[in-house]
Design a protein around this motif. Structure first.
Motif, PDB file in Angstrom:
ATOM      1  N   TRP A  28     -37.351  11.847  57.637  1.00  0.00           N
ATOM      2  CA  TRP A  28     -36.726  10.538  57.824  1.00  0.00           C
ATOM      3  C   TRP A  28     -37.762   9.439  58.011  1.00  0.00           C
ATOM      4  N   ILE A  32     -37.058   6.572  55.007  1.00  0.00           N
ATOM      5  CA  ILE A  32     -36.462   5.269  55.300  1.00  0.00           C
ATOM      6  C   ILE A  32     -37.365   4.104  54.885  1.00  0.00           C
ATOM      7  N   ALA A  35     -37.664   4.060  50.967  1.00  0.00           N
ATOM      8  CA  ALA A  35     -36.447   3.606  50.300  1.00  0.00           C
ATOM      9  C   ALA A  35     -36.290   2.095  50.431  1.00  0.00           C
ATOM     10  N   ALA A  36     -36.617   1.540  51.600  1.00  0.00           N
ATOM     11  CA  ALA A  36     -36.536   0.087  51.792  1.00  0.00           C
ATOM     12  C   ALA A  36     -37.511  -0.635  50.874  1.00  0.00           C
ATOM     13  N   ILE A  56     -29.407  -0.955  48.069  1.00  0.00           N
ATOM     14  CA  ILE A  56     -30.325   0.099  48.509  1.00  0.00           C
ATOM     15  C   ILE A  56     -30.853  -0.208  49.912  1.00  0.00           C
ATOM     16  N   THR A  60     -30.104   1.876  53.286  1.00  0.00           N
ATOM     17  CA  THR A  60     -31.250   2.417  54.014  1.00  0.00           C
ATOM     18  C   THR A  60     -31.223   1.996  55.476  1.00  0.00           C
ATOM     19  N   GLY A  64     -30.941   4.688  58.502  1.00  0.00           N
ATOM     20  CA  GLY A  64     -31.946   4.753  59.555  1.00  0.00           C
ATOM     21  C   GLY A  64     -31.363   4.518  60.935  1.00  0.00           C
ATOM     22  N   VAL A  85     -36.036  -2.713  58.583  1.00  0.00           N
ATOM     23  CA  VAL A  85     -35.735  -2.346  57.192  1.00  0.00           C
ATOM     24  C   VAL A  85     -35.356  -3.585  56.384  1.00  0.00           C
TER      25      VAL A  85
END
Length: 206
Positions: A28, A32, A35-36, A56, A60, A64, A85
């Motif tokens: 994780w 996270i 992906a951000a 997205i 995300t 998170g 994020v």
């Protein structure tokens, strides 16, 4: 002898649980912020990809926050991750777009044939620059492509064009390929902050 064997089994089970927990936390902590960052970069593409990137980043942030808050029961970490994020998606998109195009893009000359601004229904001001490339190609660029009203009509500029043709060109007054170190530093700092927060929350989960 049986007691010794049971104790060994319990110890082995504890090690296995800790190993799985560590692997889960690292997963994780890497997923996270990555992906951000990807969501922010995707939002720079035309043809409606802005909304794909926004979705997205939203997904995300939710993931998170849920993992840190609901699963690991660290409310403070969940709040920090959620806000960080969003910030990372915002900074990463623009800075990675600039870095990619200026470092790997094809540098071409152009002239600004029209520059101005529009006001949308919400009252937000959007700048635009229509440019004519030396090859005869035309493009209309906006704030995402570094047109913020600083280029006057008739101004000679440099375009950094995506060799793959996916991104709109990045407009600059000169041909310097140097990128904004402050923006990249903020992006890297937010990435590290999210990862570190999730690592801490995962190790201190309840």
């Amino acid at each position: 002898m049986q007691k010794i064997g049971m104790a060994g089994g319990v110890a082995d089970g504890g090690v296995a649980v800790r190993s799985r927990r560590t692997a889960n936390t690292l997963f994780w902590a890497a997923l996270i912020p990555t992906a951000a960052t990807v969501g922010g970069f995707v939002s720079q593409y035309p043809y409606g990809m802005l909304w794909v990137g926004v979705l997205i980043v939203l997904a995300t942030a939710a993931a998170g926050s849920i993992v840190a808050g609901s699963v690991w029961r660290r409310a403070g970490a969940a709040t920090l991750v959620g806000f960080a994020v969003f910030a990372l998606g915002l900074f990463a998109g623009s800075n990675l777009n600039e870095t990619y195009l200026k470092q790997l893009g094809e540098r071409t000359g152009a002239v600004v044939v029209e520059a101005g601004q529009r006001v949308n229904a919400k009252g937000d001001v959007r700048h635009f620059c229509r440019v004519l490339g030396d090859s005869g190609s035309r493009a209309e660029l906006g704030d995402i492509q570094n047109c913020h009203g600083q280029f006057a009509t008739g101004r000679r500029v440099v375009l950094f064009e995506d060799r793959l043709g996916g991104l709109d060109p990045w407009i600059e007054a000169g041909g310097d390929r140097a990128v904004d170190p402050v923006g990249l530093g903020i992006t890297a700092g937010l990435y590290a902050l999210i990862a570190a927060t999730l690592l801490y929350a995962g190790r201190r989960r309840r």
